[in-house]
Design a protein around this motif. Structure first.
Motif, PDB file in Angstrom:
ATOM      1  N   PHE A 160       0.870  -1.171   0.000  1.00 46.16           N
ATOM      2  CA  PHE A 160       0.000   0.000   0.000  1.00 46.16           C
ATOM      3  C   PHE A 160       0.908   1.222   0.000  1.00 46.16           C
ATOM      4  N   ALA A 161       1.079   1.816  -1.182  1.00 45.73           N
ATOM      5  CA  ALA A 161       2.015   2.924  -1.350  1.00 45.73           C
ATOM      6  C   ALA A 161       1.352   4.247  -1.000  1.00 45.73           C
ATOM      7  N   ALA A 162       2.111   5.101  -0.342  1.00 41.57           N
ATOM      8  CA  ALA A 162       1.647   6.453  -0.029  1.00 41.57           C
ATOM      9  C   ALA A 162       2.851   7.266   0.396  1.00 41.57           C
ATOM     10  N   GLY A 163       2.829   8.549   0.113  1.00 42.80           N
ATOM     11  CA  GLY A 163       3.913   9.394   0.602  1.00 42.80           C
ATOM     12  C   GLY A 163       4.236  10.532  -0.344  1.00 42.80           C
ATOM     13  N   GLY A 164       5.049  11.423   0.168  1.00 45.65           N
ATOM     14  CA  GLY A 164       5.407  12.618  -0.589  1.00 45.65           C
ATOM     15  C   GLY A 164       6.705  12.519  -1.348  1.00 45.65           C
ATOM     16  N   GLY A 165       7.260  11.319  -1.506  1.00 50.03           N
ATOM     17  CA  GLY A 165       8.483  11.160  -2.275  1.00 50.03           C
ATOM     18  C   GLY A 165       9.683  10.892  -1.392  1.00 50.03           C
ATOM     19  N   ALA A 166      10.883  11.133  -1.940  1.00 47.64           N
ATOM     20  CA  ALA A 166      12.126  10.885  -1.205  1.00 47.64           C
ATOM     21  C   ALA A 166      12.270  11.876  -0.048  1.00 47.64           C
ATOM     22  N   ARG A 167      12.922  11.432   1.023  1.00 50.12           N
ATOM     23  CA  ARG A 167      13.084  12.257   2.215  1.00 50.12           C
ATOM     24  C   ARG A 167      14.305  13.157   2.070  1.00 50.12           C
ATOM     25  N   ILE A 172      21.166  12.195  -1.001  1.00 51.65           N
ATOM     26  CA  ILE A 172      21.411  11.161  -2.006  1.00 51.65           C
ATOM     27  C   ILE A 172      21.104   9.771  -1.478  1.00 51.65           C
ATOM     28  N   LEU A 173      21.208   9.583  -0.147  1.00 51.93           N
ATOM     29  CA  LEU A 173      20.932   8.273   0.437  1.00 51.93           C
ATOM     30  C   LEU A 173      19.469   7.882   0.240  1.00 51.93           C
ATOM     31  N   SER A 174      18.566   8.855   0.291  1.00 58.68           N
ATOM     32  CA  SER A 174      17.152   8.551   0.054  1.00 58.68           C
ATOM     33  C   SER A 174      16.912   8.240  -1.425  1.00 58.68           C
ATOM     34  N   LEU A 175      17.594   8.953  -2.320  1.00 58.91           N
ATOM     35  CA  LEU A 175      17.430   8.686  -3.751  1.00 58.91           C
ATOM     36  C   LEU A 175      17.962   7.305  -4.129  1.00 58.91           C
ATOM     37  N   MET A 176      18.952   6.820  -3.399  1.00 59.06           N
ATOM     38  CA  MET A 176      19.504   5.484  -3.682  1.00 59.06           C
ATOM     39  C   MET A 176      18.493   4.378  -3.416  1.00 59.06           C
ATOM     40  N   GLN A 177      17.453   4.684  -2.633  1.00 59.09           N
ATOM     41  CA  GLN A 177      16.447   3.656  -2.339  1.00 59.09           C
ATOM     42  C   GLN A 177      15.579   3.343  -3.569  1.00 59.09           C
ATOM     43  N   MET A 178      15.532   4.244  -4.519  1.00 59.23           N
ATOM     44  CA  MET A 178      14.735   3.992  -5.724  1.00 59.23           C
ATOM     45  C   MET A 178      15.286   2.805  -6.520  1.00 59.23           C
TER      46      MET A 178
END
Length: 297
Positions: A160-167, A172-178
């Motif tokens: 169940f996806a929800a959220g405002g995007g990367a933190r 860059i550590l949050s972008l690496m989760q993609m």
């Protein structure tokens, strides 16, 4: 001090004051209608008149989905809380403490393993109450652990996806989760296990740009905002008025980005049916109380 005006009225108010809970009524965000709290809860946290789907917590979501409202919590890995020592108007570490106190969660994801109509299924839920459900290193690790658990249990993985995007506080550590979550989805494909995504309000930014749009089947709740950039940013960029209902789940379904828009009260049965089909299981046997036909003489 005026004894009649300053003392007597407060005393009278205290004498006749009724103790009523603050959340006895819920105001519909669409129509402004006041609805009795118990009626909304009985309707799966959907306003009965307008069908507006309210935000619900990850625990409430799991209760709506799993049989008998029971499941096993999947233990999630711990990661460094504030790797960049980030600070804006307040410290990121303080924001995390506040979010954990408010929600009772370690981070944005809560993952459970249980049964839906008898089928073992792993469900991961993003909670928008935890820093808008944003995707950071802890959330990325949680998503991957959920995929690994589904592979170990040989069961479907429902997110169940929800959220405002990367933190942004993790850079860059949050972008690496993609890409990391994308690899986890690939692992599910190689194991030939279903990966079903339910898009809830809102699903935006890097969440939409990664695992939220990689499902075998994409479901969405009615009226959910789904997209990468917000509609206001798009209008300012292209300098044109967007179509009515743009980036809402019904618009995306009509234009091929979402397979089905499913009401919350029908979500459990729909997910169970899809999992049976994708796992090539026999149809669910519905018990009946009708008497068996008499044998022919």
């Amino acid at each position: 001090m005026n004894w009649i005006s300053d003392v007597v009225p407060p005393r009278i108010k205290t004498l006749f004051k009724r103790e009523t809970p603050e959340n006895l009524w819920i105001k519909c965000p669409d129509t402004g209608q006041m609805v009795f709290h118990k009626d909304v809860e009985a309707n799966a946290w959907v306003i009965p008149g307008s069908d507006h789907h309210l935000h619900i917590s990850s625990t409430q979501r799991l209760k709506l989905m799993f049989d008998e409202q029971t499941w096993l919590d999947v233990a999630l890995p711990r990661v460094p809380d504030d790797p960049l020592k980030f600070r804006d108007s307040k410290r990121y570490s303080d924001r995390l403490k506040e979010a954990r106190t408010k929600t009772g969660l370690q981070d944005a994801f809560k993952i459970g393993f249980g049964r839906i109509e008898g089928q073992p299924i792993v469900i991961a839920v993003q909670d928008v109450a935890f820093i808008t459900g944003s995707l950071g290193t802890s959330a990325g690790e949680a998503f991957i652990r959920g995929a690994q658990t589904a592979i170990e249990k040989k069961s479907p993985y429902v997110v169940f996806a929800a959220g405002g995007g990367a933190r942004m506080q993790e850079g860059i550590l949050s972008l690496m989760q993609m890409p990391r979550t994308t690899i986890a989805v690939r692992m599910l494909r190689e194991a030939r296990l279903p990966y079903i995504v339910v898009l809830t309000n809102p699903t935006t930014g890097g969440i939409t740009a990664s695992y939220a749009m990689l499902g075998d089947v994409h479901l969405a709740e009615p009226g959910a905002l789904i997209g990468f950039a917000g509609p206001r940013v798009i209008e300012q960029t292209i300098r044109e008025k967007l179509p009515e209902g743009f980036q809402r789940s019904e618009y995306l379904r009509d234009h091929g980005m979402v397979d089905m828009v499913v009401h919350r009260r029908d979500m459990k049965a729909t997910v169970a049916r899809l999992c049976r089909l994708l796992m090539k299981l026999p149809p669910r046997q519905i018990e009946t109380t009708e008497p068996a036909p008499a044998e022919a003489a």
